[in-house]
Design a protein around this motif. Structure first.
Motif, mmCIF file in Angstrom:
data_model
loop_
_atom_site.group_PDB
_atom_site.id
_atom_site.type_symbol
_atom_site.label_atom_id
_atom_site.label_comp_id
_atom_site.label_asym_id
_atom_site.label_seq_id
_atom_site.Cartn_x
_atom_site.Cartn_y
_atom_site.Cartn_z
ATOM 1 N N ILE A 257 0.806 -1.211 0.000
ATOM 2 C CA ILE A 257 0.000 0.000 0.000
ATOM 3 C C ILE A 257 0.842 1.265 0.000
ATOM 4 O O ILE A 257 1.854 1.355 0.687
ATOM 5 C CB ILE A 257 -0.986 -0.009 1.182
ATOM 6 C CG1 ILE A 257 -2.041 1.073 1.011
ATOM 7 C CG2 ILE A 257 -0.268 0.124 2.490
ATOM 8 C CD1 ILE A 257 -3.238 0.895 1.913
ATOM 9 N N ASP A 258 0.421 2.206 -0.824
ATOM 10 C CA ASP A 258 1.002 3.542 -0.859
ATOM 11 C C ASP A 258 0.146 4.385 0.086
ATOM 12 O O ASP A 258 -1.031 4.634 -0.187
ATOM 13 C CB ASP A 258 0.941 4.075 -2.296
ATOM 14 C CG ASP A 258 1.406 5.514 -2.434
ATOM 15 O OD1 ASP A 258 1.325 6.284 -1.456
ATOM 16 O OD2 ASP A 258 1.835 5.874 -3.544
ATOM 17 N N LEU A 259 0.714 4.808 1.213
ATOM 18 C CA LEU A 259 -0.065 5.505 2.233
ATOM 19 C C LEU A 259 -0.644 6.825 1.730
ATOM 20 O O LEU A 259 -1.742 7.213 2.123
ATOM 21 C CB LEU A 259 0.761 5.710 3.501
ATOM 22 C CG LEU A 259 1.159 4.420 4.218
ATOM 23 C CD1 LEU A 259 1.985 4.729 5.453
ATOM 24 C CD2 LEU A 259 -0.057 3.592 4.589
ATOM 25 N N GLU A 260 0.031 7.498 0.825
ATOM 26 C CA GLU A 260 -0.507 8.735 0.259
ATOM 27 C C GLU A 260 -1.732 8.437 -0.607
ATOM 28 O O GLU A 260 -2.716 9.170 -0.578
ATOM 29 C CB GLU A 260 0.560 9.489 -0.543
ATOM 30 C CG GLU A 260 1.620 10.139 0.327
ATOM 31 C CD GLU A 260 1.029 11.096 1.370
ATOM 32 O OE1 GLU A 260 0.152 11.905 1.034
ATOM 33 O OE2 GLU A 260 1.454 11.013 2.536
ATOM 34 N N GLN A 261 -1.668 7.357 -1.373
ATOM 35 C CA GLN A 261 -2.808 6.949 -2.185
ATOM 36 C C GLN A 261 -3.983 6.594 -1.270
ATOM 37 O O GLN A 261 -5.132 6.935 -1.546
ATOM 38 C CB GLN A 261 -2.432 5.760 -3.071
ATOM 39 C CG GLN A 261 -3.548 5.312 -3.988
ATOM 40 C CD GLN A 261 -3.192 4.072 -4.785
ATOM 41 O OE1 GLN A 261 -2.228 3.367 -4.505
ATOM 42 N NE2 GLN A 261 -4.002 3.780 -5.785
#
Length: 114
Positions: free
Chosen positions: A95-99
């Protein structure tokens, strides 16, 4: 405060996403299995369901279908390696936390549209 349901048996993912959701002002309940998520959805109304792709017990697809019957206006964010049905927001793993933060910002908007 809008309530969210976070379903994952990955403790690192739960800690990361839980913190983001709380920081964004959401109440968060957690379930470590899709079947428990369905049980919680029977008891409480949620604005969003965040569920990962770990294959255990009740399938993720079946759990989402059941919860959408119970809570038709729920926003579903799926975290995994594949995409699911078209009305589910999918975020690729790892997971991309910003996404994820961008998807969380959309919960309020999408939930009010249903």
């Amino acid at each position: 405060m809008q309530e969210t349901l976070l379903c994952s048996n990955n403790p690192i993912l739960v800690r990361s996403l839980y913190a983001i959701l709380r920081d964004e002002g959401y109440g968060v309940d957690t379930a470590d299995h899709p079947s428990l998520a369905v049980q919680l959805a029977l008891k409480k109304s949620y604005a969003a369901l965040i569920i990962d792709s770990e294959p255990f017990g009740l399938s993720v697809e079946d759990a989402i279908r059941i919860i959408k019957i119970i809570l038709p206006g729920i926003v579903v964010i799926f975290v995994g390696y594949d995409s699911l049905e078209s009305d589910v927001l999918s975020i690729e793993a790892p997971i991309d936390l910003e996404q994820f933060k961008r998807a969380v910002h959309r919960i309020g908007t999408l939930h009010t549209m249903h």
